[in-house]
Scaffold this motif. Structure first.
Motif, PDB file in Angstrom:
ATOM      1  N   MET A  99       0.837  -1.206   0.000  1.00  0.00           N
ATOM      2  CA  MET A  99       0.000   0.000   0.000  1.00  0.00           C
ATOM      3  C   MET A  99       0.871   1.254   0.000  1.00  0.00           C
ATOM      4  SD  MET A  99      -2.504   1.429   2.958  1.00  0.00           S
ATOM      5  CE  MET A  99      -2.909   3.187   2.942  1.00  0.00           C
ATOM      6  N   LEU A 100       0.494   2.230  -0.798  1.00  0.00           N
ATOM      7  CA  LEU A 100       1.219   3.492  -0.839  1.00  0.00           C
ATOM      8  C   LEU A 100       0.850   4.344   0.376  1.00  0.00           C
ATOM      9  CD1 LEU A 100       0.766   4.382  -4.630  1.00  0.00           C
ATOM     10  CD2 LEU A 100       2.788   3.398  -3.521  1.00  0.00           C
ATOM     11  N   LYS A 101       1.865   4.779   1.080  1.00  0.00           N
ATOM     12  CA  LYS A 101       1.657   5.632   2.247  1.00  0.00           C
ATOM     13  C   LYS A 101       1.361   7.053   1.781  1.00  0.00           C
ATOM     14  CE  LYS A 101       4.166   7.330   6.347  1.00  0.00           C
ATOM     15  NZ  LYS A 101       5.479   7.294   7.040  1.00  0.00           N
ATOM     16  N   ARG A 102       0.247   7.620   2.284  1.00  0.00           N
ATOM     17  CA  ARG A 102      -0.137   8.971   1.890  1.00  0.00           C
ATOM     18  C   ARG A 102      -0.288   9.853   3.131  1.00  0.00           C
ATOM     19  NH1 ARG A 102      -2.073   9.354  -3.291  1.00  0.00           N
ATOM     20  NH2 ARG A 102      -1.402  11.518  -2.993  1.00  0.00           N
ATOM     21  N   ARG A 103       0.251  11.046   3.036  1.00  0.00           N
ATOM     22  CA  ARG A 103       0.219  11.976   4.164  1.00  0.00           C
ATOM     23  C   ARG A 103      -1.221  12.363   4.545  1.00  0.00           C
ATOM     24  NH1 ARG A 103       3.251  15.038   2.025  1.00  0.00           N
ATOM     25  NH2 ARG A 103       5.227  14.514   3.000  1.00  0.00           N
ATOM     26  N   ILE A 104      -2.095  12.401   3.571  1.00  0.00           N
ATOM     27  CA  ILE A 104      -3.452  12.869   3.810  1.00  0.00           C
ATOM     28  C   ILE A 104      -4.237  11.918   4.719  1.00  0.00           C
ATOM     29  CG2 ILE A 104      -4.589  11.705   1.866  1.00  0.00           C
ATOM     30  CD1 ILE A 104      -6.085  14.344   1.321  1.00  0.00           C
ATOM     31  N   SER A 105      -3.774  10.679   4.858  1.00  0.00           N
ATOM     32  CA  SER A 105      -4.496   9.720   5.707  1.00  0.00           C
ATOM     33  C   SER A 105      -4.596  10.211   7.147  1.00  0.00           C
ATOM     34  CB  SER A 105      -3.814   8.355   5.658  1.00  0.00           C
ATOM     35  OG  SER A 105      -2.504   8.425   6.190  1.00  0.00           O
ATOM     36  N   THR A 106      -3.572  10.907   7.627  1.00  0.00           N
ATOM     37  CA  THR A 106      -3.603  11.438   8.994  1.00  0.00           C
ATOM     38  C   THR A 106      -4.697  12.481   9.141  1.00  0.00           C
ATOM     39  OG1 THR A 106      -1.229  11.037   9.254  1.00  0.00           O
ATOM     40  CG2 THR A 106      -2.249  12.609  10.773  1.00  0.00           C
TER      41      THR A 106
ATOM     42  N   LEU B 292       9.385   8.911  -2.242  1.00  0.00           N
ATOM     43  CA  LEU B 292      10.522   8.339  -1.513  1.00  0.00           C
ATOM     44  C   LEU B 292      10.052   7.218  -0.595  1.00  0.00           C
ATOM     45  CD1 LEU B 292      12.538  11.563  -0.527  1.00  0.00           C
ATOM     46  CD2 LEU B 292      13.151   9.875  -2.264  1.00  0.00           C
ATOM     47  N   TRP B 293       8.944   7.432   0.111  1.00  0.00           N
ATOM     48  CA  TRP B 293       8.407   6.371   0.958  1.00  0.00           C
ATOM     49  C   TRP B 293       8.119   5.121   0.122  1.00  0.00           C
ATOM     50  CZ3 TRP B 293       4.169   9.974   3.423  1.00  0.00           C
ATOM     51  CH2 TRP B 293       4.778  10.827   4.356  1.00  0.00           C
ATOM     52  N   ALA B 294       7.496   5.330  -1.041  1.00  0.00           N
ATOM     53  CA  ALA B 294       7.131   4.202  -1.906  1.00  0.00           C
ATOM     54  C   ALA B 294       8.361   3.436  -2.371  1.00  0.00           C
ATOM     55  CB  ALA B 294       6.336   4.698  -3.116  1.00  0.00           C
ATOM     56  N   ASN B 295       9.504   4.120  -2.438  1.00  0.00           N
ATOM     57  CA  ASN B 295      10.751   3.495  -2.860  1.00  0.00           C
ATOM     58  C   ASN B 295      11.612   3.068  -1.671  1.00  0.00           C
ATOM     59  OD1 ASN B 295      11.365   3.698  -6.037  1.00  0.00           O
ATOM     60  ND2 ASN B 295      10.020   5.386  -5.409  1.00  0.00           N
ATOM     61  N   ASN B 296      10.962   2.919  -0.528  1.00  0.00           N
ATOM     62  CA  ASN B 296      11.596   2.375   0.681  1.00  0.00           C
ATOM     63  C   ASN B 296      12.731   3.233   1.223  1.00  0.00           C
ATOM     64  OD1 ASN B 296       9.958  -0.021   0.760  1.00  0.00           O
ATOM     65  ND2 ASN B 296      11.181  -0.819  -0.930  1.00  0.00           N
ATOM     66  N   VAL B 297      12.671   4.528   0.973  1.00  0.00           N
ATOM     67  CA  VAL B 297      13.606   5.441   1.622  1.00  0.00           C
ATOM     68  C   VAL B 297      13.095   5.683   3.034  1.00  0.00           C
ATOM     69  CG1 VAL B 297      14.612   7.752   1.601  1.00  0.00           C
ATOM     70  CG2 VAL B 297      14.291   6.494  -0.545  1.00  0.00           C
TER      71      VAL B 297
ATOM     72  N   LYS C 277      21.862   9.132  -4.603  1.00  0.00           N
ATOM     73  CA  LYS C 277      20.701   8.237  -4.492  1.00  0.00           C
ATOM     74  C   LYS C 277      19.393   9.015  -4.629  1.00  0.00           C
ATOM     75  CE  LYS C 277      18.404   4.929  -1.413  1.00  0.00           C
ATOM     76  NZ  LYS C 277      18.259   3.897  -2.448  1.00  0.00           N
ATOM     77  N   ILE C 278      19.288  10.150  -3.957  1.00  0.00           N
ATOM     78  CA  ILE C 278      18.048  10.937  -4.011  1.00  0.00           C
ATOM     79  C   ILE C 278      17.832  11.494  -5.409  1.00  0.00           C
ATOM     80  CG2 ILE C 278      16.830  12.953  -3.094  1.00  0.00           C
ATOM     81  CD1 ILE C 278      17.082  10.530  -1.172  1.00  0.00           C
ATOM     82  N   MET C 279      18.902  11.931  -6.071  1.00  0.00           N
ATOM     83  CA  MET C 279      18.760  12.439  -7.436  1.00  0.00           C
ATOM     84  C   MET C 279      18.352  11.325  -8.397  1.00  0.00           C
ATOM     85  SD  MET C 279      18.914  15.662  -7.837  1.00  0.00           S
ATOM     86  CE  MET C 279      18.844  15.530  -9.626  1.00  0.00           C
ATOM     87  N   ASP C 280      18.837  10.113  -8.166  1.00  0.00           N
ATOM     88  CA  ASP C 280      18.430   8.980  -9.004  1.00  0.00           C
ATOM     89  C   ASP C 280      16.929   8.727  -8.848  1.00  0.00           C
ATOM     90  OD1 ASP C 280      19.036   6.517 -10.660  1.00  0.00           O
ATOM     91  OD2 ASP C 280      18.232   5.586  -8.857  1.00  0.00           O
TER      92      ASP C 280
ATOM     93  N   ARG D  34      13.645   9.317 -11.566  1.00  0.00           N
ATOM     94  CA  ARG D  34      12.611   8.310 -11.805  1.00  0.00           C
ATOM     95  C   ARG D  34      11.222   8.889 -11.512  1.00  0.00           C
ATOM     96  NH1 ARG D  34      15.301   3.426 -12.530  1.00  0.00           N
ATOM     97  NH2 ARG D  34      17.529   3.682 -12.073  1.00  0.00           N
ATOM     98  N   TYR D  35      11.170   9.765 -10.533  1.00  0.00           N
ATOM     99  CA  TYR D  35       9.895  10.458 -10.242  1.00  0.00           C
ATOM    100  C   TYR D  35       9.467  11.306 -11.437  1.00  0.00           C
ATOM    101  CZ  TYR D  35       6.597  13.459  -7.619  1.00  0.00           C
ATOM    102  OH  TYR D  35       5.480  14.156  -7.179  1.00  0.00           O
ATOM    103  N   LEU D  36      10.419  11.910 -12.134  1.00  0.00           N
ATOM    104  CA  LEU D  36      10.080  12.688 -13.322  1.00  0.00           C
ATOM    105  C   LEU D  36       9.433  11.813 -14.395  1.00  0.00           C
ATOM    106  CD1 LEU D  36      13.259  14.950 -13.717  1.00  0.00           C
ATOM    107  CD2 LEU D  36      11.130  15.489 -12.529  1.00  0.00           C
ATOM    108  N   LEU D  37       9.855  10.573 -14.486  1.00  0.00           N
ATOM    109  CA  LEU D  37       9.288   9.638 -15.457  1.00  0.00           C
ATOM    110  C   LEU D  37       7.948   9.074 -15.001  1.00  0.00           C
ATOM    111  CD1 LEU D  37      12.486   7.584 -16.369  1.00  0.00           C
ATOM    112  CD2 LEU D  37      11.258   9.131 -17.899  1.00  0.00           C
ATOM    113  N   VAL D  38       7.877   8.688 -13.744  1.00  0.00           N
ATOM    114  CA  VAL D  38       6.701   7.962 -13.231  1.00  0.00           C
ATOM    115  C   VAL D  38       5.623   8.919 -12.754  1.00  0.00           C
ATOM    116  CG1 VAL D  38       5.921   6.317 -11.477  1.00  0.00           C
ATOM    117  CG2 VAL D  38       8.159   6.017 -12.577  1.00  0.00           C
ATOM    118  N   GLY D  39       6.030  10.043 -12.125  1.00  0.00           N
ATOM    119  CA  GLY D  39       5.058  10.953 -11.546  1.00  0.00           C
ATOM    120  C   GLY D  39       4.463  10.396 -10.264  1.00  0.00           C
ATOM    121  N   GLY D  40       3.309  10.948  -9.877  1.00  0.00           N
ATOM    122  CA  GLY D  40       2.718  10.583  -8.597  1.00  0.00           C
ATOM    123  C   GLY D  40       1.324  10.002  -8.661  1.00  0.00           C
TER     124      GLY D  40
END
Length: 454
Positions: A1-8, A153-158, A183-186, A190-196
């Motif tokens: 499951m994707l962790k989302r800040r809005i859940s709080t 970042l959370w979704a990528n286990n950071v 690592k963060i720039m990598d 990927r975020y630029l390609l995949v988006g949110g």
């Protein structure tokens, strides 16, 4: 499951005793239903979900439910065995905008207090501008956006420890260690390609296949345009909405990047006001982000915003790179010198700032030039100019330098975001890595909230 800040925020609402119904609003396919469903099932023994779009297309049980009694009767016909008390029963009204009368009825459902309610709306902004009967103070609207970079970042286990270190370095205005920066720039590329958009993120995490990610993104863009046909009765208006939406990526490649109204229908003499409804749809539906021109950047910026010279960005950077580069990942991952990524970088910054509650403006002055973004800095009661750079010449910014030289603007500081690892301040400008934009909302703790009351 994707962790989302809005859940709080949803959890806090459901624990409260608010007399207003919470409506989570935003574009289609950003994960509203999923996160409400997850939170609701974890907090209530009895969870009932009704999708009003599906009901409208099928049984139409709620089409005439215009009183509390008729609503309960329709509800009991599908969930009578799960209707308990307010404390143990959550009713989730999904796609509430499908029936405009429900936006009026929720006030009375909340007053009746028989159950706990929460709702979502994909085109709520569009519906609200057409609906005159919504009782004032009956709806608490919470805007939701695609995953921001921290959520990616959370979704990528950071881990949280790494993010805390990033935040600490940002606050102290020092650079990350080399290995962490790389690592963060990598992940950022990927975020630029995949988006949110959640479906695209999940497809990337499970498949690591750009073709499959792009298929998800293309399907979502087609869905966005097909929605216009449902909510805009005139076919000519739908076509103009589609034309403007299709123009956004190519406009991003232009020097000025703003909408040229003469290109929408190829007619000279047209003005922005001639397409006011079309622009309103694109912005209200959440599929485009608006950036308004400012020529006098005094605080608060909203009082000086102009309706002309409008810039529109796609609501998700992954959709933009899908349009611009399709299945080619080299321009992003390999930072190809011949490809200008300025439009991509500006889009991801717009997406990040908007997700954290900032209204977006840009500085436009014929004499001094343009600055990419202005946001309100409520701590200093001035504007904060932000320049976004994708290349190596990140210290070249004549418009920003001219902007800062104008004392009447009372600007305290400025920021330049780029790929560079180093963090330093020079002539009132702080240079920092582009991923640091994820912490701007924590720098300005009184920024405009996305929580609005109706």
């Amino acid at each position: 499951m994707l962790k989302r800040r809005i859940s709080t925020e949803i959890e806090n609402y459901l624990k409260s005793s608010s007399n207003k119904i919470l409506v989570v609003d935003g574009a289609r396919q950003i994960g509203k239903s999923y996160i409400i469903r997850h939170v609701g099932k974890s907090m209530f023994r009895n969870y009932i979900e009704i999708n009003m779009e599906r009901d409208k297309q099928n049984d139409r049980l709620f089409a005439e439910a215009k009183t509390v009694e008729s609503f309960y009767l329709s509800l009991s016909s599908i969930a009578g065995d799960r209707l308990g008390t307010k404390e143990d029963t959550l009713v989730f009204i999904d796609e509430i905008q499908a029936y405009e009368h429900l936006l009026t009825l929720v006030k009375f459902l909340m007053e009746d207090g028989r159950f706990t309610y929460v709702a979502s709306g994909s085109l709520l902004g569009v519906t609200l501008r057409k609906t005159q009967s919504v009782p004032v103070g009956s709806i608490q609207r919470l805007r939701m956006f695609p995953l921001d970079f921290e959520e990616f970042l959370w979704a990528n286990n950071v881990g949280d420890e790494t993010i805390r270190e990033m935040k600490k370095c940002h606050e102290q205005r020092i650079a990350l260690p080399d290995a962490i920066h790389r690592k963060i720039m990598d992940i950022f590329r990927r975020y630029l390609l995949v988006g949110g958009l959640p479906d695209a993120v999940n497809t990337y995490l499970s498949e690591h296949n750009i073709v499959k990610v792009r298929q998800v993104q293309n399907d979502i863009m087609e869905l966005y345009i097909s929605d216009a046909a449902k909510y805009e009765g005139e076919s000519s208006r739908k076509l103009k909405i589609q034309r403007i939406y299709d123009m956004i990526p190519s406009n991003m490649e232009n020097h000025k990047k703003r909408i040229r109204v003469k290109d929408i229908e190829g007619k000279a003499g047209k003005r922005t006001s001639d397409y006011e409804d079309e622009f309103d749809y694109l912005i209200s539906s959440g599929i485009s982000l608006d950036v308004n021109a400012i020529s006098q950047p005094t605080y608060p910026l909203v009082q000086n915003a102009g309706k002309n010279l409008l810039k529109l960005y796609l609501n998700d950077v992954g959709l933009l790179t899908a349009k611009l580069y399709r299945n080619n990942i080299k321009p992003i991952l390999e930072d190809t010198c011949s490809v200008n990524l300025g439009a991509v970088y500006e889009t991801v910054v717009a997406q990040e700032l908007r997700a954290h509650g900032f209204r977006l403006y840009y500085y436009d002055n014929k004499k001094n030039g343009e600055v990419d973004y202005l946001i309100d800095d409520t701590l200093t009661m001035s504007s904060l100019p932000i320049e976004v750079k994708s290349g190596k010449d990140y210290t070249a910014h004549s418009a920003l330098s001219k902007f800062l030289a104008i004392r009447d603007y009372h600007v305290k500081s400025a920021v330049v975001l780029s790929n560079e690892q180093s963090v330093y301040e020079k002539h009132g400008i702080t240079y920092m890595p582009i991923y640091n934009v994820m912490f701007f909302w924590q720098d300005i703790d009184l920024q405009e909230s996305e929580l609005t009351l109706f």
